[in-house]
Design a protein around this motif. Structure first.
Motif, PDB file in Angstrom:
ATOM      1  N   PHE A   1       0.835  -1.202   0.000  1.00 51.64           N
ATOM      2  CA  PHE A   1       0.000   0.000   0.000  1.00 51.64           C
ATOM      3  C   PHE A   1       0.872   1.256   0.000  1.00 51.64           C
ATOM      4  N   ARG A   2       1.932   1.244   0.832  1.00 53.58           N
ATOM      5  CA  ARG A   2       2.839   2.393   0.881  1.00 53.58           C
ATOM      6  C   ARG A   2       3.600   2.545  -0.441  1.00 53.58           C
ATOM      7  N   LEU A   3       4.052   1.429  -0.994  1.00 54.66           N
ATOM      8  CA  LEU A   3       4.783   1.481  -2.264  1.00 54.66           C
ATOM      9  C   LEU A   3       3.881   1.932  -3.407  1.00 54.66           C
ATOM     10  N   ALA A   4       2.615   1.572  -3.368  1.00 52.70           N
ATOM     11  CA  ALA A   4       1.679   2.040  -4.388  1.00 52.70           C
ATOM     12  C   ALA A   4       1.521   3.556  -4.309  1.00 52.70           C
ATOM     13  N   LEU A   5       1.420   4.088  -3.093  1.00 56.24           N
ATOM     14  CA  LEU A   5       1.349   5.545  -2.938  1.00 56.24           C
ATOM     15  C   LEU A   5       2.601   6.214  -3.476  1.00 56.24           C
ATOM     16  N   MET A   6       3.757   5.604  -3.223  1.00 55.77           N
ATOM     17  CA  MET A   6       5.012   6.149  -3.722  1.00 55.77           C
ATOM     18  C   MET A   6       5.022   6.182  -5.246  1.00 55.77           C
ATOM     19  N   ARG A   7       4.639   5.073  -5.881  1.00 54.95           N
ATOM     20  CA  ARG A   7       4.636   5.006  -7.340  1.00 54.95           C
ATOM     21  C   ARG A   7       3.661   6.006  -7.951  1.00 54.95           C
ATOM     22  N   GLU A   8       2.550   6.247  -7.252  1.00 51.27           N
ATOM     23  CA  GLU A   8       1.523   7.156  -7.760  1.00 51.27           C
ATOM     24  C   GLU A   8       1.797   8.613  -7.406  1.00 51.27           C
ATOM     25  N   GLY A   9       2.910   8.874  -6.719  1.00 50.01           N
ATOM     26  CA  GLY A   9       3.269  10.242  -6.351  1.00 50.01           C
ATOM     27  C   GLY A   9       2.371  10.844  -5.291  1.00 50.01           C
ATOM     28  N   LYS A  10       1.820   9.992  -4.421  1.00 49.16           N
ATOM     29  CA  LYS A  10       0.853  10.461  -3.425  1.00 49.16           C
ATOM     30  C   LYS A  10       1.427  10.565  -2.016  1.00 49.16           C
ATOM     31  N   LEU A  11       2.727  10.349  -1.857  1.00 48.75           N
ATOM     32  CA  LEU A  11       3.335  10.501  -0.537  1.00 48.75           C
ATOM     33  C   LEU A  11       3.738  11.959  -0.326  1.00 48.75           C
ATOM     34  N   ASP A  12       3.407  12.480   0.842  1.00 53.63           N
ATOM     35  CA  ASP A  12       3.803  13.843   1.211  1.00 53.63           C
ATOM     36  C   ASP A  12       5.150  13.739   1.920  1.00 53.63           C
ATOM     37  N   TRP A  13       6.246  13.918   1.166  1.00 54.70           N
ATOM     38  CA  TRP A  13       7.582  13.707   1.718  1.00 54.70           C
ATOM     39  C   TRP A  13       7.902  14.677   2.843  1.00 54.70           C
ATOM     40  N   ALA A  14       7.483  15.926   2.699  1.00 52.56           N
ATOM     41  CA  ALA A  14       7.770  16.922   3.737  1.00 52.56           C
ATOM     42  C   ALA A  14       7.055  16.567   5.045  1.00 52.56           C
ATOM     43  N   ALA A  15       5.796  16.141   4.923  1.00 51.15           N
ATOM     44  CA  ALA A  15       5.040  15.767   6.124  1.00 51.15           C
ATOM     45  C   ALA A  15       5.643  14.519   6.771  1.00 51.15           C
ATOM     46  N   ARG A  16       6.074  13.547   5.951  1.00 47.34           N
ATOM     47  CA  ARG A  16       6.724  12.348   6.491  1.00 47.34           C
ATOM     48  C   ARG A  16       7.980  12.733   7.271  1.00 47.34           C
ATOM     49  N   LYS A  17       8.795  13.586   6.671  1.00 52.25           N
ATOM     50  CA  LYS A  17      10.043  13.993   7.313  1.00 52.25           C
ATOM     51  C   LYS A  17       9.784  14.671   8.651  1.00 52.25           C
ATOM     52  N   ALA A  18       8.784  15.542   8.678  1.00 56.20           N
ATOM     53  CA  ALA A  18       8.460  16.260   9.916  1.00 56.20           C
ATOM     54  C   ALA A  18       7.947  15.302  10.988  1.00 56.20           C
ATOM     55  N   ARG A  19       7.072  14.351  10.598  1.00 60.17           N
ATOM     56  CA  ARG A  19       6.544  13.382  11.573  1.00 60.17           C
ATOM     57  C   ARG A  19       7.649  12.507  12.137  1.00 60.17           C
ATOM     58  N   GLN A  20       8.524  12.035  11.265  1.00 57.19           N
ATOM     59  CA  GLN A  20       9.586  11.125  11.708  1.00 57.19           C
ATOM     60  C   GLN A  20      10.581  11.829  12.623  1.00 57.19           C
ATOM     61  N   LYS A  21      10.893  13.090  12.314  1.00 53.34           N
ATOM     62  CA  LYS A  21      11.800  13.853  13.181  1.00 53.34           C
ATOM     63  C   LYS A  21      11.141  14.113  14.535  1.00 53.34           C
ATOM     64  N   ALA A  22       9.855  14.469  14.509  1.00 58.29           N
ATOM     65  CA  ALA A  22       9.135  14.701  15.768  1.00 58.29           C
ATOM     66  C   ALA A  22       9.046  13.411  16.582  1.00 58.29           C
ATOM     67  N   LEU A  23       8.849  12.289  15.902  1.00 54.33           N
ATOM     68  CA  LEU A  23       8.786  10.997  16.583  1.00 54.33           C
ATOM     69  C   LEU A  23      10.127  10.668  17.230  1.00 54.33           C
ATOM     70  N   LEU A  24      11.208  10.884  16.512  1.00 50.19           N
ATOM     71  CA  LEU A  24      12.545  10.653  17.066  1.00 50.19           C
ATOM     72  C   LEU A  24      12.771  11.525  18.296  1.00 50.19           C
ATOM     73  N   ASP A  25      12.418  12.800  18.207  1.00 55.55           N
ATOM     74  CA  ASP A  25      12.619  13.718  19.332  1.00 55.55           C
ATOM     75  C   ASP A  25      11.807  13.276  20.553  1.00 55.55           C
ATOM     76  N   ALA A  26      10.569  12.818  20.302  1.00 48.40           N
ATOM     77  CA  ALA A  26       9.721  12.380  21.420  1.00 48.40           C
ATOM     78  C   ALA A  26      10.313  11.145  22.098  1.00 48.40           C
ATOM     79  N   ILE A  27      10.861  10.245  21.304  1.00 50.42           N
ATOM     80  CA  ILE A  27      11.481   9.042  21.873  1.00 50.42           C
ATOM     81  C   ILE A  27      12.704   9.406  22.705  1.00 50.42           C
ATOM     82  N   LEU A  28      13.548  10.270  22.167  1.00 43.39           N
ATOM     83  CA  LEU A  28      14.777  10.635  22.872  1.00 43.39           C
ATOM     84  C   LEU A  28      14.482  11.405  24.162  1.00 43.39           C
TER      85      LEU A  28
END
Length: 222
Positions: free
Chosen positions: A173-200
C-alpha cells in the motif's frame, strides 16, 4: 551430519524464495488475487516443487498469500477493508511495543533508532532525487529498518513477530502511494523527526500519538 547440511541448504533456498516473492508482492509485480501456479513460479524464481510449496506455506502464514480449497494459491487481496484492518492491527500492536521500548530501551537502543532514522532520511532523499527500482527498494528496506528499530527494545519477540507480519502486509500500500506520487515527503520527514525527538525525550504519549499518525497517513483509505 549429511541430513543436517541438506536441511540447512533447503532452508536457505526457501528463505531466498520467500524474500523474492515478498518483494514482488510488495512492488506489485505479483498482483492482488493473482493465481500462483507452481510451475510458473519455479520457472520465474527457481527452486523445487517442495521448496516452492514451503515458500508459499510461509507466505500464507504471513498473510501475503492465501491457500484456496482445491485451487492452489493466490496473492492476498488488497481492498480498502484489508487496508483498514492492517492499519488497525499495526496501530494497536506498535503502540504497545513502542510504549514498552521507551520504558525499557537504553542508550544503545536510542543510538540504533537515531542511526535508522538517519539512514531512512538518506534513502528518502535518494528516492526523491533519482526514483528508480533500486532507490525504491533501498527506501523500502530503510522504512522496514526504522520501524523495527523503534520497537526492538520492547522485550517481546511475539510483539515483534506480529509487527513484522503486518508491516510486510502494509508494504504494497505504501509502495503504491510512492509510485503514484501520493506521498507527502515533507510531512513524512516532519513526523519522523518529531517521533525521534519524542522518543529521545522519553515523551511516551507524544511518541505514540506520532507513531499512530505516521501509520494512518499511509494506511487510511483515501
Amino acid at each position: 551430519m549429511i541430513f543436517s547440511a541438506k536441511k540447512s541448504e533447503d532452508s536457505t533456498i526457501v528463505e531466498l524464495l520467500a524474500l523474492s516473492l515478498r518483494r514482488d508482492i510488495a512492488f506489485g509485480t505479483l498482483l492482488p488475487d493473482q493465481k500462483l501456479k507452481l510451475n510458473e513460479l519455479r520457472t520465474r524464481y527457481g527452486g523445487s516443487n517442495h521448496s516452492m510449496r514451503e515458500t508459499l506455506r510461509i507466505l500464507t502464514s504471513e498473510g501475503l498469500v492465501e491457500a484456496t480449497a482445491q485451487r492452489g494459491f493466490r496473492v492476498t487481496s488488497a481492498t480498502e477493508d484489508d487496508l483498514r484492518d492492517i492499519a488497525l492491527v499495526r496501530v494497536e500492536v506498535e503502540k504497545i511495543a513502542l510504549s514498552r521500548a521507551i520504558e525499557l530501551g537504553d542508550v544503545a537502543w536510542e543510538g540504533r533508532v537515531m542511526a535508522a532514522h538517519h539512514a531512512l532520511q538518506k534513502a528518502e532523499a535518494a528516492l526523491r532525487d533519482a526514483p528508480d527500482d533500486l532507490t525504491a527498494l533501498e527506501w523500502d528496506e530503510a522504512c522496514r529498518a526504522f520501524a523495527l528499530a523503534l520497537l526492538e527494545a520492547c522485550d517481546s519477540p511475539r510483539l515483534l513477530d506480529t509487527h513484522a507480519k503486518f508491516f510486510d502486509q502494509s508494504r504494497r500500500f505504501r509502495l503504491a502511494l510512492m509510485r503514484e506520487g501520493k506521498l507527502d515527503w515533507a510531512a513524512r520527514k516532519a513526523r519522523q523527526k518529531a517521533l525521534l525527538d519524542a522518543i529521545l525525550s522519553k515523551d511516551k504519549a507524544r511518541a505514540i500519538e506520532l507513531l499512530q499518525a505516521d501509520i494512518e497517513a499511509e494506511l487510511k483509505p483515501k
